[in-house]
Design a protein around this motif. Structure first.
Motif, short mmCIF file in Angstrom:
data_model
loop_
_atom_site.label_atom_id
_atom_site.label_comp_id
_atom_site.label_asym_id
_atom_site.label_seq_id
_atom_site.Cartn_x
_atom_site.Cartn_y
_atom_site.Cartn_z
N MET A 102 0.74 -1.12 0.04
CA MET A 102 -0.08 -0.03 -0.08
C MET A 102 0.94 1.09 -0.21
N VAL A 103 1.96 1.20 0.66
CA VAL A 103 2.91 2.27 0.83
C VAL A 103 3.45 2.56 -0.40
N ALA A 104 3.76 1.56 -1.24
CA ALA A 104 4.59 1.44 -2.39
C ALA A 104 3.64 2.13 -3.48
N ILE A 105 2.35 1.97 -3.20
CA ILE A 105 1.48 2.47 -4.44
C ILE A 105 0.93 3.72 -4.02
N GLY A 106 0.92 4.01 -2.81
CA GLY A 106 0.49 5.60 -2.33
C GLY A 106 1.81 6.40 -2.75
N ARG A 107 3.14 5.66 -2.60
CA ARG A 107 4.13 6.64 -3.09
C ARG A 107 4.18 6.96 -4.40
N ALA A 108 3.75 5.88 -5.41
CA ALA A 108 3.68 6.18 -6.69
C ALA A 108 2.49 7.17 -7.09
N LEU A 109 1.26 7.27 -6.27
CA LEU A 109 0.30 8.22 -6.60
C LEU A 109 0.48 9.63 -6.18
N MET A 110 1.44 9.97 -5.17
CA MET A 110 1.79 11.11 -4.64
C MET A 110 2.28 12.13 -5.60
N SER A 111 2.84 11.64 -6.84
CA SER A 111 3.07 12.40 -7.90
C SER A 111 2.02 12.58 -8.93
N ASN A 112 0.81 12.35 -8.70
CA ASN A 112 -0.36 12.61 -9.37
C ASN A 112 -0.08 12.07 -10.80
N PRO A 113 0.13 10.85 -11.21
CA PRO A 113 0.85 10.62 -12.43
C PRO A 113 -0.63 10.58 -13.36
N LYS A 114 -0.37 10.46 -14.51
CA LYS A 114 -1.52 10.44 -15.61
C LYS A 114 -1.55 8.85 -15.72
N LEU A 115 -0.54 8.04 -15.68
CA LEU A 115 -0.15 6.55 -15.81
C LEU A 115 0.34 5.95 -14.78
N LEU A 116 -0.15 4.84 -14.34
CA LEU A 116 0.53 4.01 -12.87
C LEU A 116 1.05 3.09 -13.67
N LEU A 117 2.11 2.50 -13.50
CA LEU A 117 2.48 0.97 -13.75
C LEU A 117 2.70 0.30 -12.28
N CYS A 118 2.06 -0.95 -12.29
CA CYS A 118 2.18 -1.74 -11.17
C CYS A 118 2.97 -2.96 -11.56
N ASP A 119 3.95 -3.01 -10.90
CA ASP A 119 4.53 -4.45 -11.32
C ASP A 119 4.37 -5.51 -10.26
N GLU A 120 3.80 -6.49 -10.48
CA GLU A 120 3.41 -7.54 -9.78
C GLU A 120 2.99 -7.15 -8.28
N ILE A 121 2.02 -6.38 -8.01
CA ILE A 121 1.73 -6.02 -6.74
C ILE A 121 0.84 -7.07 -5.75
N SER A 122 0.64 -8.19 -6.54
CA SER A 122 0.04 -9.40 -5.70
C SER A 122 0.99 -10.29 -5.17
N LEU A 123 2.31 -10.13 -5.62
CA LEU A 123 3.18 -11.22 -5.44
C LEU A 123 3.56 -11.60 -3.88
N GLY A 124 3.31 -12.67 -3.49
CA GLY A 124 3.60 -13.02 -2.21
C GLY A 124 2.56 -12.56 -1.21
N LEU A 125 1.58 -12.02 -1.44
CA LEU A 125 0.50 -11.59 -0.62
C LEU A 125 -0.78 -12.59 -0.50
N ALA A 126 -0.99 -12.56 0.82
CA ALA A 126 -2.46 -13.44 1.02
C ALA A 126 -3.56 -13.17 0.04
N PRO A 127 -4.52 -14.12 -0.29
CA PRO A 127 -5.61 -13.64 -1.11
C PRO A 127 -6.49 -12.45 -0.90
N LYS A 128 -6.94 -12.65 0.45
CA LYS A 128 -7.49 -11.35 1.24
C LYS A 128 -6.79 -10.08 1.05
N ILE A 129 -5.47 -10.02 1.13
CA ILE A 129 -4.85 -8.83 0.92
C ILE A 129 -4.83 -8.48 -0.35
#
Lengths: 345, 288, 240
Positions: free
Chosen positions: C143-170
């Motif tokens: 979540m911090v990593a996503i928030g950190r990227a959003l803080m620059s108010n991008p027009k395009l957000l690239l997310c690399d394997e954000i589900s890797l190693g996380l539990a399904p619920k998360i």
């Protein structure tokens, strides 16, 4: 690769020819030339050792003057106080330097990378300050080798100079061919692997730390031998001269880097260039030293592989084929292994 | 009582060594770069101070400001246009380039200022001292220098932990590769780090010029002191570096108390002892 | 047809002598969420690294928001409005959660994403703002990593394997944020190994295989068989 056959066989042939000409130098060279050659041989041995250490194991030391000075001092001590013949005292001094390198290396190896470099410098300074405390060896002001000891090498000046010339020649030859033999032995593969990629070498089962340590001790011994000879030739030793970082490390590094680090040919070319430059510009004083510094910087900025590395990349074949140096054949990667920063134990 | 005196002198000396060390450790922390010419830069700053005060006749306080500005600007430009080009996984190029710089600087100073040793006179400050009893007397100048060193280190600490620049420098220290993904330009950030380090080096050089005699070859010894203080302190933080400087300073003054010839040797031995017994320093970095 | 936000043509990239990407064509429209799927080593992450300027490409045709960005350094690409959540999160360990977020804002543009907006999106982070970023759970770090990227108010957000190693619920919680990010005017590219997750979130899918785009389409039109073939490269002709 399309190599001109003339180069392929010509360069080793040229090397052998030069060695043969140098082998009979006492019969054609004047006294000044002989002295210069002896000095060049000493520097070649030091350069081969520094290259083996930094170029192949990635241990960038700026403290090799510790072993030059140690070799010199132990040689003086043995020759003056035990009555051993100088030619016996010299190899003993080398062994002593190698033995001292064991505990010293154990301490220095607690530092990695650039910190290892400065750590070795501190150790060399400790050696210098301790040497200055030995009043029997002249303390801080130094001491000369008694004439009787010098005479024991040869009664006539000419005979003495010839004997000393062959000692220097042998040291340079042993250093150069020794590195070559080492690289062709089963050690060679480990060393080349470490040079190219230490983590990869480790994953292939090379015991990198042990290998590097042994190389450190070995180069210390050989550096000590060169040091013993250097101060036999100078006939006088003092802490400042014996443990000079400029003379025994800075110049040696420049030789290796300008010639081409990580190759056996590099130090040879480097010595030739260094002595040629020194001959041309020695009376420039401080400007000559500034130029050396500038050249070292320029090599790093223009082509880190040095003169030999650049030539080799353009198709000039190896003189000292080690057959296993796959990476050199492609000429695409960097010369020195990059040591990992790992937590000290 | 002489030992207590030596101890206190060593503590005061430690402030200066911590300043020597701060610049070195800052550059290593941000870009894993070890500057072999670090001590020579300190000596260059000392000569700049001497030149501006003694030759150009500038007011000493203006002189300090001038030296800091010149050194910081040179640091930024040198990093941006020379040293950045040799940064990388291979440690040899930075070592060699700064080794080359060290030799160039020493010989250039020799050419300009000769081999004579120099000192910046501080007038009445030189002899003023605070006597605690007949043996223990602390010079006013060393005390002021210690306070100045503390102030510079505190400022550095504040920049690191309370400004956007400090945040960026810490982020770069952690993971330089992805800082550009946050809009940071590494070449510029590295140059800013060296600028900051050079500002500290400038103050260190000025204090060196006031404290002791120096000559063109005084640099390498300062590099070694700086390095020793960094390693003794452990690569943790600025206050660890201060502790490292103080340990080194005390070791040296105690050594000198035994025999003046032992001053530097005692410092080196203290460093080696720490390296053997606590290789990660007295205050190692704890991540987490 | 309006011009897409991002248009890539004939993009080729190497690692040394190894060719990692072959003539990639790729586009993202305004307000679109695009997923890139593919096996390990298919070139997905390399592709994102090229887009952000971290890795050099050979093909010089990456048009973003109407201007050419191929060959531009990563910090400049970021200023043009592309932010990335790097693989493995890569939080700065010596920075607190809030400092990690603030780093993301340096050099960015003004817009709806502020510290408060990020804490609103990921309320879990509010109480951890002073903690070191690495003292958090994996999901919170993401979540911090996503928030950190959003803080620059991008027009395009690239997310690399954000589900890797996380539990399904998360993973579910994190993907729940995607529509909200989208609603505030950011287009999204997610790289996913989890095909189900990709199909659920994306408007359009690209499948990479051995450095090439082996399949594109919308989740509705792609059959399981198509995807399996494109993903694993069972049929060589199809893959080429």
């Amino acid at each position: 690769m399309n190599e001109a056959p003339a180069l392929r066989f010509g360069l080793p042939g040229l090397f052998v020819a030069v060695v043969l000409i140098l082998a009979v130098a006492p019969f054609w060279a004047g006294r000044a030339d002989m002295r210069l050659l002896m000095e060049a041989f000493s520097f070649l041995a030091l350069a081969q050792m520094w290259n083996l250490l930094a170029g192949y194991t990635g241990l960038v030391s700026v403290g090799q003057q510790a072993y030059v000075g140690l070799g010199g001092y132990v040689f003086f001590g043995l020759a003056m106080f035990t009555g051993l013949h100088p030619l016996v005292a010299m190899p003993l001094a080398a062994v002593f330097a190698g033995l001292v390198a064991i505990p010293t290396g154990w301490v220095a190896f607690r530092l990695q990378g650039a910190y290892f470099a400065i750590g070795t410098w501190v150790i060399a300074e400790v050696f210098r300050l301790v040497a200055a405390q030995f009043t029997a060896l002249g303390g801080g002001s130094g001491i000369s080798l008694p004439v009787a000891i010098v005479k024991s090498i040869g009664s006539s000046t000419a005979g003495r100079e010839m004997a000393m010339y062959y000692v220097a020649f042998a040291i340079a030859l042993v250093a150069t061919l020794g590195v070559w033999a080492l690289l062709r032995s089963r050690w060679g593969l480990a060393l080349t692997a470490i040079r190219d990629s230490e983590p990869a070498a480790e994953s292939l089962g090379v015991r990198t730390r042990r290998t590097k340590f042994l190389i450190y001790v070995l180069t210390a011994g050989m550096t000590g031998l060169a040091g013993a000879f250097i101060f036999l030739q100078k006939l006088r030793i003092s802490p400042e001269a014996a443990f000079s970082v400029n003379e025994w490390t800075a110049f040696v590094i420049f030789i290796v880097v300008i010639g081409g680090i990580g190759t056996i040919e590099g130090p040879i070319i480097g010595v030739v260039i260094f002595f040629a430059l020194r001959g041309l510009t020695a009376d420039w004083g401080t400007w000559y030293l500034m130029m050396m510094g500038a050249i070292a910087i320029a090599v790093m900025l223009v082509d880190k592989r040095g003169v030999w590395g650049a030539l080799h990349a353009r198709g000039v074949p190896s003189v000292f084929a080690t057959t296993r140096s796959l990476r050199l054949e492609t000429g695409t990667t960097l010369p020195a292994a990059s040591p990992r920063v790992e937590p000290a134990e | 009582m002489v030992w207590i005196n030596a101890l206190l002198q060593g503590v005061l000396l430690g402030g200066l060594y911590a300043l020597f060390a701060a610049g070195l450790s800052l550059m290593f922390g941000v870009m894993r770069f070890v500057n072999i010419a670090h001590g020579d830069f300190i000596v260059v700053a000392a000569y700049l101070m001497m030149t501006s005060v003694l030759i150009a006749g500038v007011n000493p306080f203006v002189g300090i400001g001038l030296v800091v500005v010149i050194m910081a600007a040179a640091g930024y430009l040198g990093q941006r246009f020379l040293l950045n080009r040799v940064l990388g996984k291979d440690i040899l190029p930075p070592i060699l380039v700064t080794f080359g710089l060290s030799i160039i600087l020493q010989n250039a100073l020799l050419e300009i200022f000769s081999a004579d040793s120099r000192r910046v006179q501080t007038g009445w400050l030189e002899t003023a001292s605070i006597s605690l009893n007949d043996v223990v007397a602390l010079g006013l100048l060393p005390i002021l220098m210690f306070v100045a060193a503390l102030a510079v280190l505190a400022l550095l600490q504040w920049i690191f932990y309370h400004t956007a620049l400090g945040r960026l420098l810490r982020a770069t220290s952690d993971d330089a590769e992805i800082v550009p993904l946050m809009g940071g330009n590494n070449a510029h950030i590295f140059a800013l780090a060296t600028m900051l380090a050079s500002g500290v080096v400038a103050v260190a050089g000025v204090l060196l010029a006031m404290k002791t005699n120096f000559d063109p070859t005084a640099g390498p010894a300062r590099l070694l002191f700086a390095f020793e203080a960094v390693i003794i302190g452990g690569l943790g933080n600025i206050w660890g570096t201060l502790a490292g400087g103080i340990v080194l300073g005390v070791a040296q003054t105690i050594g000198a108390q035994i025999d003046t010839g032992y001053q530097v040797l005692a410092g080196h031995l203290a460093f080696l002892a720490v390296l053997v017994l606590r290789p990660r320093g007295l205050f190692p970095k704890t991540i987490g | 047809m309006t011009q897409p936000l991002l248009e890539v043509r004939g993009l080729t990239a190497f690692y040394g002598d190894f060719q990692a990407l072959f003539e990639i064509g790729f586009s993202v429209a305004e307000d679109e969420t695009v997923a890139i799927i593919g096996a390990n080593g298919a070139g997905k992450s390399t592709f994102l690294r090229v887009l952000t300027g971290l890795h050099a490409s050979v093909g010089q045709d990456i048009v973003f928001s109407g201007s050419q960005i191929a060959g531009i350094s990563a910090d400049r690409v970021h200023k043009r409005g592309i932010a990335m959540v790097p693989e493995g999160r890569r939080l700065f360990p010596s920075l607190s959660v809030e400092e990690n977020l603030l780093i993301g804002a340096s050099g960015g543009r003004d817009g709806p994403w502020t510290l408060d907006a990020v804490y609103d999106l990921f309320p879990d982070l509010t109480s951890k703002r002073r903690n070191p970023g690495t003292a958090l759970s994996g999901g919170q770090q993401q979540m911090v990593a996503i928030g950190r990227a959003l803080m620059s108010n991008p027009k395009l957000l690239l997310c690399d394997e954000i589900s890797l190693g996380l539990a399904p619920k998360i993973i579910k919680d994190i993907y729940a944020a995607v529509p909200r990010i989208h609603d505030l005017g950011t287009s999204i590219v997610v790289v996913e190994q989890d095909v189900g997750q990709a199909l659920a979130v994306a408007d359009r899918i690209y499948c990479f295989q051995e450095g090439r785009v082996s399949l594109t389409g919308t989740p509705e039109t792609l059959t399981r068989a198509d995807i399996a073939k494109a993903y694993f490269g069972i049929d060589e002709e199809e893959a080429a």
